[in-house]
Design a protein around this motif. Sequence first.
Motif, PDB file in Angstrom:
ATOM      1  N   PRO A  68       0.801  -1.232   0.000  1.00 51.98           N
ATOM      2  CA  PRO A  68       0.000   0.000   0.000  1.00 51.98           C
ATOM      3  C   PRO A  68       0.826   1.270   0.000  1.00 51.98           C
ATOM      4  CG  PRO A  68      -0.107  -1.116   2.122  1.00 51.98           C
ATOM      5  CD  PRO A  68       0.530  -2.075   1.179  1.00 51.98           C
ATOM      6  N   GLU A  69       2.055   1.227   0.552  1.00 49.55           N
ATOM      7  CA  GLU A  69       2.860   2.450   0.607  1.00 49.55           C
ATOM      8  C   GLU A  69       3.501   2.794  -0.722  1.00 49.55           C
ATOM      9  OE1 GLU A  69       5.596  -0.942   1.900  1.00 49.55           O
ATOM     10  OE2 GLU A  69       3.523  -0.312   2.280  1.00 49.55           O
ATOM     11  N   VAL A  70       3.396   1.912  -1.711  1.00 47.26           N
ATOM     12  CA  VAL A  70       4.019   2.165  -3.007  1.00 47.26           C
ATOM     13  C   VAL A  70       3.428   3.405  -3.659  1.00 47.26           C
ATOM     14  CG1 VAL A  70       4.202   1.324  -5.377  1.00 47.26           C
ATOM     15  CG2 VAL A  70       4.716  -0.203  -3.486  1.00 47.26           C
ATOM     16  N   LEU A  83       7.978   4.603  -8.991  1.00 43.60           N
ATOM     17  CA  LEU A  83       7.223   4.016  -7.908  1.00 43.60           C
ATOM     18  C   LEU A  83       8.166   3.477  -6.831  1.00 43.60           C
ATOM     19  CD1 LEU A  83       4.492   2.188  -9.978  1.00 43.60           C
ATOM     20  CD2 LEU A  83       4.412   4.442  -8.939  1.00 43.60           C
ATOM     21  N   TYR A  84       7.775   3.686  -5.584  1.00 45.91           N
ATOM     22  CA  TYR A  84       8.611   3.353  -4.430  1.00 45.91           C
ATOM     23  C   TYR A  84       8.638   1.847  -4.193  1.00 45.91           C
ATOM     24  CZ  TYR A  84      10.014   3.229   0.486  1.00 45.91           C
ATOM     25  OH  TYR A  84      10.639   2.969   1.671  1.00 45.91           O
ATOM     26  N   ARG A  85       9.837   1.297  -4.018  1.00 49.77           N
ATOM     27  CA  ARG A  85      10.000  -0.118  -3.725  1.00 49.77           C
ATOM     28  C   ARG A  85      10.898  -0.268  -2.501  1.00 49.77           C
ATOM     29  NH1 ARG A  85      10.370   0.470  -9.283  1.00 49.77           N
ATOM     30  NH2 ARG A  85       8.681  -0.538 -10.415  1.00 49.77           N
ATOM     31  N   ASP A 133       8.474  -5.929  -0.572  1.00 45.17           N
ATOM     32  CA  ASP A 133       8.663  -7.314  -1.009  1.00 45.17           C
ATOM     33  C   ASP A 133       7.969  -8.283  -0.056  1.00 45.17           C
ATOM     34  OD1 ASP A 133      10.159  -6.712  -3.256  1.00 45.17           O
ATOM     35  OD2 ASP A 133      12.079  -7.294  -2.386  1.00 45.17           O
ATOM     36  N   VAL A 134       8.034  -7.999   1.242  1.00 40.64           N
ATOM     37  CA  VAL A 134       7.418  -8.876   2.235  1.00 40.64           C
ATOM     38  C   VAL A 134       5.906  -8.922   2.030  1.00 40.64           C
ATOM     39  CG1 VAL A 134       6.983  -9.196   4.704  1.00 40.64           C
ATOM     40  CG2 VAL A 134       9.266  -8.559   3.914  1.00 40.64           C
ATOM     41  N   TRP A 135       5.294  -7.762   1.783  1.00 43.14           N
ATOM     42  CA  TRP A 135       3.850  -7.720   1.485  1.00 43.14           C
ATOM     43  C   TRP A 135       3.555  -8.594   0.265  1.00 43.14           C
ATOM     44  CZ3 TRP A 135      -0.597  -4.950   3.242  1.00 43.14           C
ATOM     45  CH2 TRP A 135      -1.670  -4.958   2.352  1.00 43.14           C
ATOM     46  N   ARG A 139       1.174 -11.567   9.157  1.00 44.20           N
ATOM     47  CA  ARG A 139       2.224 -10.644   9.611  1.00 44.20           C
ATOM     48  C   ARG A 139       2.961 -10.007   8.435  1.00 44.20           C
ATOM     49  NH1 ARG A 139       5.543 -13.821  14.141  1.00 44.20           N
ATOM     50  NH2 ARG A 139       6.607 -11.796  14.264  1.00 44.20           N
ATOM     51  N   CYS A 140       2.897 -10.630   7.276  1.00 41.89           N
ATOM     52  CA  CYS A 140       3.462 -10.009   6.069  1.00 41.89           C
ATOM     53  C   CYS A 140       2.527  -8.949   5.496  1.00 41.89           C
ATOM     54  CB  CYS A 140       3.724 -11.069   5.001  1.00 41.89           C
ATOM     55  SG  CYS A 140       5.107 -12.186   5.343  1.00 41.89           S
ATOM     56  N   LEU A 141       1.235  -9.084   5.745  1.00 43.52           N
ATOM     57  CA  LEU A 141       0.237  -8.241   5.097  1.00 43.52           C
ATOM     58  C   LEU A 141      -0.302  -7.147   6.011  1.00 43.52           C
ATOM     59  CD1 LEU A 141      -1.691 -10.998   3.097  1.00 43.52           C
ATOM     60  CD2 LEU A 141      -0.095  -9.292   2.202  1.00 43.52           C
ATOM     61  N   THR A 142       0.463  -6.766   7.025  1.00 46.53           N
ATOM     62  CA  THR A 142       0.057  -5.622   7.829  1.00 46.53           C
ATOM     63  C   THR A 142       0.303  -4.336   7.046  1.00 46.53           C
ATOM     64  OG1 THR A 142       0.458  -4.404   9.869  1.00 46.53           O
ATOM     65  CG2 THR A 142       2.315  -5.594   8.943  1.00 46.53           C
ATOM     66  N   PHE A 143      -0.588  -3.366   7.195  1.00 48.12           N
ATOM     67  CA  PHE A 143      -0.462  -2.113   6.441  1.00 48.12           C
ATOM     68  C   PHE A 143       0.667  -1.238   6.972  1.00 48.12           C
ATOM     69  CE2 PHE A 143      -4.269  -3.433   4.490  1.00 48.12           C
ATOM     70  CZ  PHE A 143      -4.469  -2.658   3.368  1.00 48.12           C
ATOM     71  N   ASP A 144       1.110  -1.472   8.187  1.00 49.25           N
ATOM     72  CA  ASP A 144       2.246  -0.739   8.748  1.00 49.25           C
ATOM     73  C   ASP A 144       3.528  -1.430   8.288  1.00 49.25           C
ATOM     74  OD1 ASP A 144       4.222   0.497  10.216  1.00 49.25           O
ATOM     75  OD2 ASP A 144       3.052   0.555  12.074  1.00 49.25           O
ATOM     76  N   ALA A 145       4.234  -0.812   7.350  1.00 50.52           N
ATOM     77  CA  ALA A 145       5.410  -1.445   6.754  1.00 50.52           C
ATOM     78  C   ALA A 145       6.472  -1.766   7.793  1.00 50.52           C
ATOM     79  CB  ALA A 145       5.990  -0.538   5.666  1.00 50.52           C
TER      80      ALA A 145
END
Length: 290
Positions: free
Chosen positions: A179-181, A195-197, A202-204, A254-260
């Motif tokens: 989501p932060e991309v 675009l931000y990477r 990658d974990v998401w 735990r990979c799909l939390t919105f807080d990077a």
Amino acid sequence: MEGAGARAQIYSVAFDQSGLPGDVLTNSRVCLKLVTVFFGETLEHNVRVLRKILRGVKLWSSLKHPNINPCYGWTFEFPRNEPHFGIVSQFCPHYNAPRYLLKYPEANREKMVCEVARGLRYLHDDAGIVHGDVKPRNVLVSDEGVAMLSDFGQAEILDLAPINLRDAGRFLTLEYWAPEVFPKVFPATDGDNILYRSMPGDVWSFGCTLLEILFGVAPYSGVHRHHVICALITGQPPFKEVDTTTIFGDVAQRCLTFDADKRLPMAEAVTMLDPPKASAPPMTLASFAG
């Protein structure tokens, strides 16, 4: 031709090893991926494109890991006066994970997930590399049934092309992007958007890939592609419900939390998933909805 995308064509080609010492390659065929190169009007821009491409391929060629698709070299092609940069890598007759699992639905999906995790941990911790485009189609399967990450770095090559957010849905696989991309869009020197990477990104993407490999359901299934960016920005998860009572479900959640900053590092994910810890009863498809 083995496949084609918006900016690339993939071929399997014969490789002549005659005159070379020893067995240079384990297979007489290699994969040739031709990526469209967008040259600009200035020499400075074109030199920057070429340097970044060559730097990326050189780095890829230096990586040695059983879960990373090996890169053998590069070439330039100029069909119809359109420059194409060719990346030569190991040819995998089983192709990518979705095609392999379609042909072999009883394959060990948990083993494949663990192998992808090990490859991504190697990129992050040992090589210091952001893959930038983790998804099942970038997971290739070798003759021996080993999963290997491929195509890392191509995302950075495409950054040098004239792409912006309006093009993103056409050229990029948005469903796997963190989501932060999209809120963090960096202006390039030529006015285009990059675009931000990041490793947390990658974990998401790995979390999405884990669930799709296990169950065959893509992230944001049922959401129109044009609405995926809106879903990401407004906090809509890629899967409505994940069973966190299993090891795989816990890792995915735990990979799909919105807080990077709170996402699971890949080293910890590998520790959690590696056998015998990953031999717990798998989640059922009914435990989450697409």
